[in-house]
Design an enzyme around this catalytic site. Structure first.
Site, PDB file in Angstrom:
ATOM      1  CG  PHE A 158      -1.832   1.128   1.374  1.00  0.00           C
ATOM      2  CD1 PHE A 158      -2.979   1.190   0.592  1.00  0.00           C
ATOM      3  CD2 PHE A 158      -1.595   2.156   2.284  1.00  0.00           C
ATOM      4  CE1 PHE A 158      -3.873   2.259   0.707  1.00  0.00           C
ATOM      5  CE2 PHE A 158      -2.482   3.226   2.409  1.00  0.00           C
ATOM      6  CZ  PHE A 158      -3.613   3.272   1.619  1.00  0.00           C
ATOM      7  CG  LEU A 198      -0.760   7.442   1.739  1.00  0.00           C
ATOM      8  CD1 LEU A 198      -1.490   8.120   0.601  1.00  0.00           C
ATOM      9  CD2 LEU A 198      -1.742   7.173   2.883  1.00  0.00           C
ATOM     10  CB  THR A 199       4.326   7.233   3.478  1.00  0.00           C
ATOM     11  OG1 THR A 199       3.232   6.858   4.302  1.00  0.00           O
ATOM     12  CG2 THR A 199       5.196   8.233   4.200  1.00  0.00           C
ATOM     13  CB  ALA A 211       3.177  13.580   0.856  1.00  0.00           C
ATOM     14  NE  ARG A 220      14.856 -10.151  39.032  1.00  0.00           N
ATOM     15  CZ  ARG A 220      16.149 -10.449  38.953  1.00  0.00           C
ATOM     16  NH1 ARG A 220      16.540 -11.686  38.690  1.00  0.00           N
ATOM     17  NH2 ARG A 220      17.053  -9.498  39.100  1.00  0.00           N
ATOM     18  CG  HIS A 237      10.564  -7.972  31.798  1.00  0.00           C
ATOM     19  ND1 HIS A 237       9.221  -7.693  31.773  1.00  0.00           N
ATOM     20  CD2 HIS A 237      10.682  -9.295  31.562  1.00  0.00           C
ATOM     21  CE1 HIS A 237       8.549  -8.802  31.515  1.00  0.00           C
ATOM     22  NE2 HIS A 237       9.407  -9.794  31.395  1.00  0.00           N
ATOM     23  N   GLY A 238      13.046  -4.619  34.148  1.00  0.00           N
ATOM     24  CA  GLY A 238      14.314  -3.986  34.485  1.00  0.00           C
ATOM     25  C   GLY A 238      15.383  -4.288  33.446  1.00  0.00           C
ATOM     26  CD  GLU A 257      -2.672   1.048   7.738  1.00  0.00           C
ATOM     27  OE1 GLU A 257      -3.889   1.249   7.825  1.00  0.00           O
ATOM     28  OE2 GLU A 257      -2.159   0.164   7.046  1.00  0.00           O
ATOM     29  CB  SER A 310      -1.259   8.883  18.708  1.00  0.00           C
ATOM     30  OG  SER A 310      -1.174   7.496  18.871  1.00  0.00           O
TER      31      SER A 310
HETATM   32  C1  LIG Z   1       7.356   0.389  10.235  1.00  0.00           C
HETATM   33  C2  LIG Z   1       6.573   1.326   9.359  1.00  0.00           C
HETATM   34  C3  LIG Z   1       5.794   0.800   8.321  1.00  0.00           C
HETATM   35  C4  LIG Z   1       5.098   1.672   7.472  1.00  0.00           C
HETATM   36  N1  LIG Z   1       4.376   1.136   6.420  1.00  0.00           N
HETATM   37  C5  LIG Z   1       3.779   1.978   5.538  1.00  0.00           C
HETATM   38  C6  LIG Z   1       3.115   1.464   4.373  1.00  0.00           C
HETATM   39  O1  LIG Z   1       3.037   0.239   4.163  1.00  0.00           O
HETATM   40  N2  LIG Z   1       2.583   2.335   3.485  1.00  0.00           N
HETATM   41  C7  LIG Z   1       2.627   3.688   3.676  1.00  0.00           C
HETATM   42  O2  LIG Z   1       2.112   4.422   2.814  1.00  0.00           O
HETATM   43  N3  LIG Z   1       3.246   4.218   4.779  1.00  0.00           N
HETATM   44  C8  LIG Z   1       3.821   3.399   5.703  1.00  0.00           C
HETATM   45  N4  LIG Z   1       4.451   3.914   6.821  1.00  0.00           N
HETATM   46  C9  LIG Z   1       4.522   5.373   6.990  1.00  0.00           C
HETATM   47  C10 LIG Z   1       3.587   5.893   8.069  1.00  0.00           C
HETATM   48  O3  LIG Z   1       2.257   5.784   7.661  1.00  0.00           O
HETATM   49  C11 LIG Z   1       4.013   7.339   8.342  1.00  0.00           C
HETATM   50  O4  LIG Z   1       5.237   7.238   9.041  1.00  0.00           O
HETATM   51  C12 LIG Z   1       3.011   8.098   9.162  1.00  0.00           C
HETATM   52  O5  LIG Z   1       1.902   8.401   8.360  1.00  0.00           O
HETATM   53  C13 LIG Z   1       3.568   9.395   9.746  1.00  0.00           C
HETATM   54  O6  LIG Z   1       4.474   9.996   8.914  1.00  0.00           O
HETATM   55  P1  LIG Z   1       5.883  10.536   9.477  1.00  0.00           P
HETATM   56  O7  LIG Z   1       6.375   9.485  10.401  1.00  0.00           O
HETATM   57  O8  LIG Z   1       6.776  10.909   8.370  1.00  0.00           O
HETATM   58  O9  LIG Z   1       5.501  11.802  10.340  1.00  0.00           O
HETATM   59  P2  LIG Z   1       5.117  13.302   9.915  1.00  0.00           P
HETATM   60  O10 LIG Z   1       3.857  13.306   9.120  1.00  0.00           O
HETATM   61  O11 LIG Z   1       6.295  13.989   9.326  1.00  0.00           O
HETATM   62  O12 LIG Z   1       4.821  13.890  11.345  1.00  0.00           O
HETATM   63  C14 LIG Z   1       5.872  14.112  12.322  1.00  0.00           C
HETATM   64  C15 LIG Z   1       5.200  14.391  13.647  1.00  0.00           C
HETATM   65  O13 LIG Z   1       4.323  15.517  13.527  1.00  0.00           O
HETATM   66  C16 LIG Z   1       3.002  15.147  13.878  1.00  0.00           C
HETATM   67  N5  LIG Z   1       2.020  15.791  13.021  1.00  0.00           N
HETATM   68  C17 LIG Z   1       2.039  15.906  11.654  1.00  0.00           C
HETATM   69  N6  LIG Z   1       0.948  16.535  11.222  1.00  0.00           N
HETATM   70  C18 LIG Z   1       0.202  16.835  12.315  1.00  0.00           C
HETATM   71  C19 LIG Z   1      -1.056  17.486  12.522  1.00  0.00           C
HETATM   72  N7  LIG Z   1      -1.798  17.952  11.508  1.00  0.00           N
HETATM   73  N8  LIG Z   1      -1.521  17.590  13.809  1.00  0.00           N
HETATM   74  C20 LIG Z   1      -0.778  17.107  14.852  1.00  0.00           C
HETATM   75  N9  LIG Z   1       0.412  16.500  14.712  1.00  0.00           N
HETATM   76  C21 LIG Z   1       0.889  16.358  13.471  1.00  0.00           C
HETATM   77  C22 LIG Z   1       2.941  13.631  13.704  1.00  0.00           C
HETATM   78  O14 LIG Z   1       1.950  13.031  14.536  1.00  0.00           O
HETATM   79  C23 LIG Z   1       4.343  13.228  14.141  1.00  0.00           C
HETATM   80  O15 LIG Z   1       4.373  13.178  15.545  1.00  0.00           O
HETATM   81  C24 LIG Z   1       5.137   3.068   7.701  1.00  0.00           C
HETATM   82  C25 LIG Z   1       5.881   3.583   8.785  1.00  0.00           C
HETATM   83  C26 LIG Z   1       6.578   2.727   9.606  1.00  0.00           C
HETATM   84  C27 LIG Z   1       7.370   3.314  10.739  1.00  0.00           C
END
Ligand SMILES: Cc1cc2nc3c(=O)[nH]c(=O)nc-3n(C[C@H](O)[C@H](O)[C@H](O)COP(=O)(O)OP(=O)(O)OC[C@H]3O[C@@H](n4cnc5c(N)ncnc54)[C@H](O)[C@@H]3O)c2cc1C
Length: 402
Positions: free
Chosen positions: A123, A125-126, A130, A267, A337-338, A362, A365
């Site tokens: 999938f 997207l990222t 973006a 423990r 678990h320290g 996805e 938080s």
């Molecule tokens: C192990 C792993 C697997 C993944 N697999 C996929 C995949 O299969 N396909 C895919 O498309 N993506 C995938 N991702 C990407 C994932 O969906 C993105 O990492 C995620 O959407 C957040 O993007 P970012 O980490 O670059 O953070 P950013 O978007 O750069 O955000 C950085 C920080 O700012 C905060 N922030 C940003 N905008 C706002 C807002 N409007 N309000 C409040 N806070 C905000 C975020 O919460 C975060 O704390 C994966 C990521 C990981 C770590």
């Protein structure tokens, strides 16, 4: 109201528990040591119908519904989180999106093969610029005759390095939302380059990849849905994907609790079990209750979806809550678990990372909180994308007995 799982749901959960215990548990050490994509294991799970709950029998599915899918994802993640990524790639985000938005040829070509793990999907997207802001996608798809020319890149795309194909989102016009479209892209297409991402925090069992598109010519028949429907498609896909991410979070959280209980009961310090100390009891009690609340929320999300509701709101609630609860449970497990949290013979380090990953992937938080608070304030209805949602009609009534 009925808080009991039906006999059918119980049987599905039992099958997942048995598979986890008899097939995954004995090879855990070996899988972790090899640290490679576990295709054979995924195929075994596929043979048992583990990825097909929300798919029609016509495409190899079991028509057992969303709650069933959540139960299986939870139990598998509880034993080996890394393999549970498949409940998104081989199930909820990739083939389910094709089932819902594709035409008959696209469904025939990809859906059955993906839930059977004959094809591995992703999938996409990222992008580097973006991520949370999905509408900022820069990868472009320029129409040229019967083709689209793709240019740009994706990052963090789980399973991309092992994939046969994936779905990607790209820009077909300048409009921020209406300018996005969705495409099915074979991984061996000329102009596509995929690079595996490795780090000390990423497991080789579920590596993500970077994908580069360099003047990649894609047949126009690979457009999924219509041009300009990309944002609706990704909103819909994430709604269903968030259910399985929440269920997987629950499994990781339960694993943290399992480990905490065993350790606190065994423990010894100050000539007593450490579970006797009030501070340790507090951590156990909090994790137990929060996980139970999280379980209710995740199951209700699946239950609503089984009854034809889109339940975007419940996907945001359950993805947010289940992942945060799990993150806290992982931290509690680490405190209990320290020093042994950092020992290779214990799972705590891996669980801690897993608990953090689910709060990010996805939709982080913070993003879920934004959706939930905007909805509570009546500023933006969490269900506003429900109008654009599309669901292939699968009748679960035979299984659910209603
Ligand atoms: C192990 C792993 C697997 C993944 N697999 C996929 C995949 O299969 N396909 C895919 O498309 N993506 C995938 N991702 C990407 C994932 O969906 C993105 O990492 C995620 O959407 C957040 O993007 P970012 O980490 O670059 O953070 P950013 O978007 O750069 O955000 C950085 C920080 O700012 C905060 N922030 C940003 N905008 C706002 C807002 N409007 N309000 C409040 N806070 C905000 C975020 O919460 C975060 O704390 C994966 C990521 C990981 C770590």
């Amino acid at each position: 109201m009925d808080f009991e799982l039906s006999e059918n749901h119980q049987a599905i959960r039992d099958a997942a528990v048995e598979f986890a215990r008899k097939r995954i548990q004995p090879q855990l050490a070996d899988l972790k040591k090899k640290n490679q994509f576990p295709k054979k294991l995924l195929q075994e799970m596929a043979d048992l119908g583990f990825f097909g709950c929300t798919f029609p029998e016509k495409y190899g599915g079991t028509e057992t519904g969303f709650l069933s899918q959540a139960l299986i994802a939870e139990e598998i993640a509880r034993v080996l989180f890394e393999v549970s990524f498949a409940f998104n790639m081989q199930c909820m985000t990739c083939p389910f999106t094709i089932l819902n938005w594709g035409n008959d040829q696209q469904r025939d070509r990809y859906v059955a093969d993906t839930i059977a793990c004959r094809k591995i999907g992703y999938f996409g997207l990222t992008e580097p610029n973006a991520a949370s802001d999905a509408a900022a996608i820069q990868t472009s798809a320029r129409k040229e005759g019967d083709s689209y020319i793709l240019n740009g890149s994706k990052i963090w795309i789980t399973y991309a390095p092992f994939s046969d194909y994936g779905i990607i989102f790209a820009r077909t016009s300048e409009d921020r939302y209406q300018g996005l479209s969705c495409f099915i892209v074979p991984s061996d297409l000329p102009g596509v380059k995929i690079v595996e991402m490795r780090s000390k925090f990423l497991s080789g069992l579920s590596s993500p990849g970077e994908i580069y598109f360099d003047d990649c010519r894609l047949p126009a028949e690979n457009l999924l849905g219509e041009e300009g429907q990309g944002f609706a498609i990704l909103s819909s896909a994430l709604n269903y994907g968030r259910l399985t991410v929440a269920a997987r979070s629950l499994g990781i959280g339960q694993a943290c609790l399992d480990e905490m209980l065993f350790y606190a009961d065994n423990r010894m310090q100050f000539q007593q079990k450490i579970g006797r100390f009030q501070s340790v009891k507090a951590l156990i009690a909090e994790a137990t209750v929060e996980l139970e609340a999280s379980r209710m929320m995740v199951y209700r999300n699946g239950w609503l979806k089984d009854r034809g509701k889109t339940a975007f709101r419940e996907s945001a609630y359950s993805k947010y809550f289940a992942s945060e609860v799990t993150h806290r449970a992982a931290e509690a497990a680490m405190k209990i678990h320290g020093a042994y949290s950092f020992h290779d013979e214990y799972r705590i380090g891996d669980l801690y990372i897993a608990g953090a990953v689910v709060t990010v992937a996805e939709g982080s938080s913070f993003i879920q909180r934004g959706i939930i608070a905007d909805d509570a304030l009546s500023w933006k209805d969490a269900e506003r994308y429900a109008a654009f949602d599309k669901r292939y009609p699968v009748d679960f009534s035979g299984f659910l007995g209603h």
